[in-house]
Design an enzyme around this catalytic site. Structure first.
Site, PDB file in Angstrom:
ATOM      1  N   PHE A  30       0.836  -1.204   0.000  1.00 26.16           N
ATOM      2  CA  PHE A  30       0.000   0.000   0.000  1.00 26.16           C
ATOM      3  C   PHE A  30       0.869   1.252   0.000  1.00 26.16           C
ATOM      4  CE2 PHE A  30      -2.586   3.138   2.479  1.00 26.16           C
ATOM      5  CZ  PHE A  30      -3.635   3.271   1.565  1.00 26.16           C
ATOM      6  N   SER A  98       3.531  -6.760   2.337  1.00 26.63           N
ATOM      7  CA  SER A  98       2.467  -6.039   3.046  1.00 26.63           C
ATOM      8  C   SER A  98       1.101  -6.248   2.377  1.00 26.63           C
ATOM      9  CB  SER A  98       2.837  -4.562   3.144  1.00 26.63           C
ATOM     10  OG  SER A  98       1.991  -3.884   4.037  1.00 26.63           O
ATOM     11  N   MET A  99       0.478  -5.191   1.829  1.00 25.71           N
ATOM     12  CA  MET A  99      -0.793  -5.363   1.136  1.00 25.71           C
ATOM     13  C   MET A  99      -0.643  -6.296  -0.053  1.00 25.71           C
ATOM     14  SD  MET A  99      -3.362  -2.531  -0.600  1.00 25.71           S
ATOM     15  CE  MET A  99      -2.440  -2.300  -2.127  1.00 25.71           C
ATOM     16  N   ASP A 195       8.299  -4.817  13.643  1.00 27.79           N
ATOM     17  CA  ASP A 195       7.560  -4.193  12.544  1.00 27.79           C
ATOM     18  C   ASP A 195       6.687  -3.112  13.152  1.00 27.79           C
ATOM     19  OD1 ASP A 195       5.659  -3.546  10.534  1.00 27.79           O
ATOM     20  OD2 ASP A 195       5.826  -5.537   9.638  1.00 27.79           O
ATOM     21  N   HIS A 225       9.349  -3.167   8.631  1.00 29.83           N
ATOM     22  CA  HIS A 225       8.201  -3.558   7.805  1.00 29.83           C
ATOM     23  C   HIS A 225       8.544  -3.776   6.328  1.00 29.83           C
ATOM     24  CE1 HIS A 225       4.121  -4.085   6.517  1.00 29.83           C
ATOM     25  NE2 HIS A 225       4.212  -3.049   5.688  1.00 29.83           N
TER      26      HIS A 225
END
Length: 256
Positions: A30, A98-99, A195, A225
Protein backbone atom coordinates in the site's frame (compact mmCIF):
# COMPACT_ATOMS: atom_id res chain seq x y z
CA UNK A 1 -15.65 15.33 -18.15
CA UNK A 2 -12.10 14.43 -19.20
CA UNK A 3 -10.27 11.96 -16.99
CA UNK A 4 -6.99 13.26 -15.60
CA UNK A 5 -3.98 11.28 -16.78
CA UNK A 6 -1.19 11.14 -14.21
CA UNK A 7 2.42 10.47 -15.10
CA UNK A 8 4.30 7.62 -13.44
CA UNK A 9 7.01 8.85 -11.09
CA UNK A 10 10.56 8.08 -12.30
CA UNK A 11 11.64 4.72 -10.88
CA UNK A 12 8.09 3.63 -9.98
CA UNK A 13 7.43 1.71 -13.18
CA UNK A 14 6.48 -1.95 -13.43
CA UNK A 15 9.39 -4.24 -14.26
CA UNK A 16 9.91 -7.57 -15.99
CA UNK A 17 12.87 -9.96 -16.12
CA UNK A 18 12.68 -12.86 -18.56
CA UNK A 19 14.18 -16.00 -17.09
CA UNK A 20 13.25 -19.67 -16.93
CA UNK A 21 9.83 -21.33 -17.03
CA UNK A 22 9.17 -20.62 -13.33
CA UNK A 23 7.54 -17.23 -12.92
CA UNK A 24 7.28 -15.03 -9.85
CA UNK A 25 4.64 -12.31 -9.67
CA UNK A 26 6.04 -9.79 -7.18
CA UNK A 27 3.57 -7.29 -5.71
CA UNK A 28 4.37 -4.13 -3.78
CA UNK A 29 2.42 -2.83 -0.80
CA UNK A 30 0.00 0.00 0.00
CA UNK A 31 1.30 3.41 -1.15
CA UNK A 32 4.46 1.69 -2.38
CA UNK A 33 5.56 0.99 -5.95
CA UNK A 34 7.49 -1.73 -7.81
CA UNK A 35 10.63 0.13 -6.70
CA UNK A 36 10.07 -1.20 -3.16
CA UNK A 37 10.48 -4.77 -4.43
CA UNK A 38 12.97 -3.89 -7.16
CA UNK A 39 16.15 -5.15 -5.51
CA UNK A 40 14.41 -8.33 -4.38
CA UNK A 41 13.11 -8.84 -7.92
CA UNK A 42 16.63 -8.48 -9.33
CA UNK A 43 18.00 -10.97 -6.77
CA UNK A 44 15.35 -13.49 -7.79
CA UNK A 45 15.93 -12.86 -11.48
CA UNK A 46 19.65 -13.45 -10.95
CA UNK A 47 18.70 -16.93 -9.69
CA UNK A 48 17.11 -17.66 -13.06
CA UNK A 49 13.43 -16.99 -12.41
CA UNK A 50 11.12 -14.95 -14.63
CA UNK A 51 9.96 -12.00 -12.51
CA UNK A 52 7.09 -9.60 -13.18
CA UNK A 53 6.15 -6.76 -10.81
CA UNK A 54 3.04 -4.71 -11.61
CA UNK A 55 2.35 -1.15 -10.49
CA UNK A 56 -1.02 -1.12 -8.77
CA UNK A 57 -3.51 1.54 -9.85
CA UNK A 58 -3.12 4.87 -8.07
CA UNK A 59 0.39 4.06 -6.88
CA UNK A 60 3.56 5.77 -8.07
CA UNK A 61 1.74 8.66 -9.74
CA UNK A 62 -0.21 11.17 -7.66
CA UNK A 63 -2.12 10.78 -4.38
CA UNK A 64 -5.19 12.23 -6.09
CA UNK A 65 -5.30 9.23 -8.41
CA UNK A 66 -5.03 6.89 -5.41
CA UNK A 67 -7.94 8.79 -3.86
CA UNK A 68 -10.20 7.75 -6.74
CA UNK A 69 -9.27 4.05 -6.57
CA UNK A 70 -11.18 1.11 -5.14
CA UNK A 71 -9.55 -2.01 -3.66
CA UNK A 72 -11.21 -3.97 -6.47
CA UNK A 73 -8.88 -2.11 -8.86
CA UNK A 74 -5.86 -3.62 -7.05
CA UNK A 75 -7.38 -7.10 -7.13
CA UNK A 76 -7.97 -6.67 -10.87
CA UNK A 77 -4.41 -5.45 -11.44
CA UNK A 78 -2.76 -8.43 -9.77
CA UNK A 79 -5.17 -10.86 -11.42
CA UNK A 80 -4.48 -9.51 -14.89
CA UNK A 81 -0.74 -9.65 -14.21
CA UNK A 82 -1.03 -13.29 -13.13
CA UNK A 83 -2.92 -14.25 -16.28
CA UNK A 84 -0.23 -12.54 -18.37
CA UNK A 85 2.60 -14.36 -16.55
CA UNK A 86 0.75 -17.67 -16.75
CA UNK A 87 0.90 -17.50 -20.55
CA UNK A 88 4.70 -17.54 -20.62
CA UNK A 89 5.60 -19.66 -17.57
CA UNK A 90 4.92 -23.32 -16.77
CA UNK A 91 4.65 -22.62 -13.03
CA UNK A 92 3.77 -19.33 -11.31
CA UNK A 93 4.43 -18.29 -7.72
CA UNK A 94 2.90 -15.16 -6.20
CA UNK A 95 4.93 -13.05 -3.77
CA UNK A 96 3.84 -9.88 -2.03
CA UNK A 97 5.04 -7.29 0.48
CA UNK A 98 2.47 -6.04 3.05
CA UNK A 99 -0.79 -5.36 1.14
CA UNK A 100 0.78 -7.20 -1.77
CA UNK A 101 0.90 -10.26 0.47
CA UNK A 102 -2.82 -10.33 1.10
CA UNK A 103 -3.52 -9.70 -2.59
CA UNK A 104 -1.31 -12.73 -3.31
CA UNK A 105 -3.31 -14.85 -0.86
CA UNK A 106 -6.60 -13.81 -2.46
CA UNK A 107 -5.26 -14.73 -5.89
CA UNK A 108 -4.12 -18.14 -4.67
CA UNK A 109 -7.53 -18.80 -3.16
CA UNK A 110 -9.18 -18.13 -6.50
CA UNK A 111 -6.70 -19.82 -8.85
CA UNK A 112 -5.93 -23.25 -7.44
CA UNK A 113 -3.28 -23.96 -10.08
CA UNK A 114 -0.94 -21.34 -8.57
CA UNK A 115 2.20 -23.18 -7.48
CA UNK A 116 2.79 -21.28 -4.24
CA UNK A 117 2.58 -18.02 -2.31
CA UNK A 118 5.28 -16.03 -0.54
CA UNK A 119 4.22 -13.25 1.85
CA UNK A 120 6.43 -10.59 3.42
CA UNK A 121 4.84 -8.93 6.48
CA UNK A 122 1.37 -9.47 5.05
CA UNK A 123 -1.07 -6.78 6.17
CA UNK A 124 -3.98 -8.47 7.92
CA UNK A 125 -4.00 -5.64 10.44
CA UNK A 126 -2.73 -2.04 10.24
CA UNK A 127 -3.34 -0.44 13.66
CA UNK A 128 -2.05 2.98 12.59
CA UNK A 129 -4.87 3.29 10.05
CA UNK A 130 -7.69 1.64 11.97
CA UNK A 131 -8.51 4.78 13.98
CA UNK A 132 -9.50 6.45 10.68
CA UNK A 133 -11.97 3.74 9.72
CA UNK A 134 -15.15 5.73 10.45
CA UNK A 135 -13.79 9.19 9.58
CA UNK A 136 -14.25 11.15 6.36
CA UNK A 137 -11.87 13.97 7.32
CA UNK A 138 -9.14 15.01 6.95
CA UNK A 139 -9.01 14.37 3.23
CA UNK A 140 -5.33 13.37 3.44
CA UNK A 141 -3.34 11.78 6.26
CA UNK A 142 0.37 12.56 6.63
CA UNK A 143 2.60 9.55 6.01
CA UNK A 144 5.63 9.02 8.18
CA UNK A 145 9.04 7.82 7.08
CA UNK A 146 8.99 4.31 5.52
CA UNK A 147 9.59 1.63 8.15
CA UNK A 148 13.07 0.49 7.09
CA UNK A 149 15.89 -0.33 9.50
CA UNK A 150 18.73 0.19 7.01
CA UNK A 151 20.01 3.76 6.79
CA UNK A 152 19.91 5.80 3.60
CA UNK A 153 17.20 3.80 1.82
CA UNK A 154 14.71 5.93 -0.11
CA UNK A 155 11.32 4.45 -0.96
CA UNK A 156 9.15 6.07 -3.63
CA UNK A 157 5.88 6.82 -1.89
CA UNK A 158 3.46 9.64 -1.10
CA UNK A 159 3.97 12.11 1.73
CA UNK A 160 0.22 12.03 2.43
CA UNK A 161 -2.37 9.30 1.91
CA UNK A 162 -6.03 9.89 0.96
CA UNK A 163 -8.41 8.80 3.71
CA UNK A 164 -10.52 7.09 1.04
CA UNK A 165 -7.49 4.91 0.19
CA UNK A 166 -7.08 4.01 3.85
CA UNK A 167 -10.73 2.94 3.90
CA UNK A 168 -10.12 0.80 0.82
CA UNK A 169 -7.12 -0.89 2.42
CA UNK A 170 -9.17 -1.70 5.53
CA UNK A 171 -12.05 -2.97 3.37
CA UNK A 172 -9.62 -5.13 1.39
CA UNK A 173 -8.41 -6.72 4.63
CA UNK A 174 -12.01 -7.37 5.70
CA UNK A 175 -12.75 -8.89 2.31
CA UNK A 176 -9.76 -11.25 2.27
CA UNK A 177 -9.48 -12.31 5.92
CA UNK A 178 -12.48 -14.69 5.88
CA UNK A 179 -11.18 -16.28 2.67
CA UNK A 180 -7.80 -17.43 4.01
CA UNK A 181 -8.99 -21.02 4.31
CA UNK A 182 -9.42 -21.09 0.51
CA UNK A 183 -5.63 -20.97 0.14
CA UNK A 184 -4.32 -24.54 -0.18
CA UNK A 185 -1.11 -24.18 -2.21
CA UNK A 186 2.38 -24.18 -0.62
CA UNK A 187 2.97 -21.09 1.50
CA UNK A 188 6.14 -19.36 2.68
CA UNK A 189 5.66 -16.59 5.25
CA UNK A 190 8.31 -14.01 6.15
CA UNK A 191 7.71 -11.86 9.22
CA UNK A 192 9.91 -9.17 10.73
CA UNK A 193 10.28 -9.60 14.46
CA UNK A 194 10.16 -5.81 14.78
CA UNK A 195 7.56 -4.19 12.54
CA UNK A 196 6.13 -0.73 13.31
CA UNK A 197 3.34 -0.91 10.69
CA UNK A 198 1.88 -4.44 10.74
CA UNK A 199 1.97 -6.49 13.96
CA UNK A 200 4.11 -9.64 13.51
CA UNK A 201 1.19 -11.77 14.70
CA UNK A 202 -0.59 -10.81 11.47
CA UNK A 203 1.69 -13.35 9.78
CA UNK A 204 0.93 -15.91 12.49
CA UNK A 205 -2.80 -15.44 11.88
CA UNK A 206 -2.59 -16.11 8.16
CA UNK A 207 -0.24 -19.06 8.74
CA UNK A 208 -2.77 -20.66 11.10
CA UNK A 209 -5.83 -20.02 8.92
CA UNK A 210 -4.77 -21.17 5.45
CA UNK A 211 -5.52 -24.74 4.38
CA UNK A 212 -2.04 -25.35 2.97
CA UNK A 213 -0.50 -28.65 4.02
CA UNK A 214 2.96 -27.44 2.97
CA UNK A 215 3.80 -24.19 4.75
CA UNK A 216 6.72 -22.56 6.50
CA UNK A 217 7.24 -19.35 8.48
CA UNK A 218 10.58 -17.55 8.73
CA UNK A 219 11.39 -14.74 11.16
CA UNK A 220 13.49 -11.82 9.95
CA UNK A 221 15.68 -10.43 12.71
CA UNK A 222 17.30 -7.46 10.99
CA UNK A 223 14.50 -5.73 9.07
CA UNK A 224 11.45 -3.62 9.81
CA UNK A 225 8.20 -3.56 7.81
CA UNK A 226 9.52 -2.92 4.28
CA UNK A 227 11.76 -5.99 4.48
CA UNK A 228 12.05 -6.23 0.70
CA UNK A 229 14.28 -3.11 0.87
CA UNK A 230 15.96 -3.87 4.19
CA UNK A 231 18.95 -5.80 5.53
CA UNK A 232 17.26 -9.21 5.12
CA UNK A 233 16.37 -8.95 1.43
CA UNK A 234 19.10 -11.44 0.45
CA UNK A 235 17.74 -13.92 3.02
CA UNK A 236 14.26 -13.47 1.54
CA UNK A 237 15.60 -14.11 -1.97
CA UNK A 238 17.63 -17.17 -0.93
CA UNK A 239 14.88 -18.80 1.12
CA UNK A 240 12.27 -18.02 -1.55
CA UNK A 241 14.45 -19.65 -4.19
CA UNK A 242 14.97 -22.71 -1.99
CA UNK A 243 11.25 -23.00 -1.28
CA UNK A 244 10.29 -22.68 -4.93
CA UNK A 245 12.78 -25.37 -5.91
CA UNK A 246 11.46 -27.59 -3.13
CA UNK A 247 7.88 -27.12 -4.36
CA UNK A 248 8.89 -27.94 -7.93
CA UNK A 249 11.34 -30.72 -7.03
CA UNK A 250 10.41 -32.51 -3.77
CA UNK A 251 13.89 -34.03 -3.39
CA UNK A 252 15.70 -30.69 -3.77
CA UNK A 253 18.36 -30.18 -1.12
CA UNK A 254 17.97 -26.81 0.62
CA UNK A 255 21.19 -24.86 1.08
CA UNK A 256 22.25 -24.02 4.63
Amino acid sequence: MTETIYSVLPGAESFFYKGNEIGILLCHGFVGTPQSVGELGKLLADKGFTVLAPRLKGHGTDARELEACCYLDWIKDIEQTYLKLKKICRKVFIAGQSMGGILALHLAGKYKEISGVITINAALSVPGYESFEDLTEPRFIAEGKPDIKAEGIEEITYSAVPITAVHNLLNLIKFIKPKLSEVSCPLLVFKSEEDHVVPPDSSDTLFENVSSSMKKIISLTNSYHVASMDYDKEIIADRTSDYIHLCCHPFYKISV
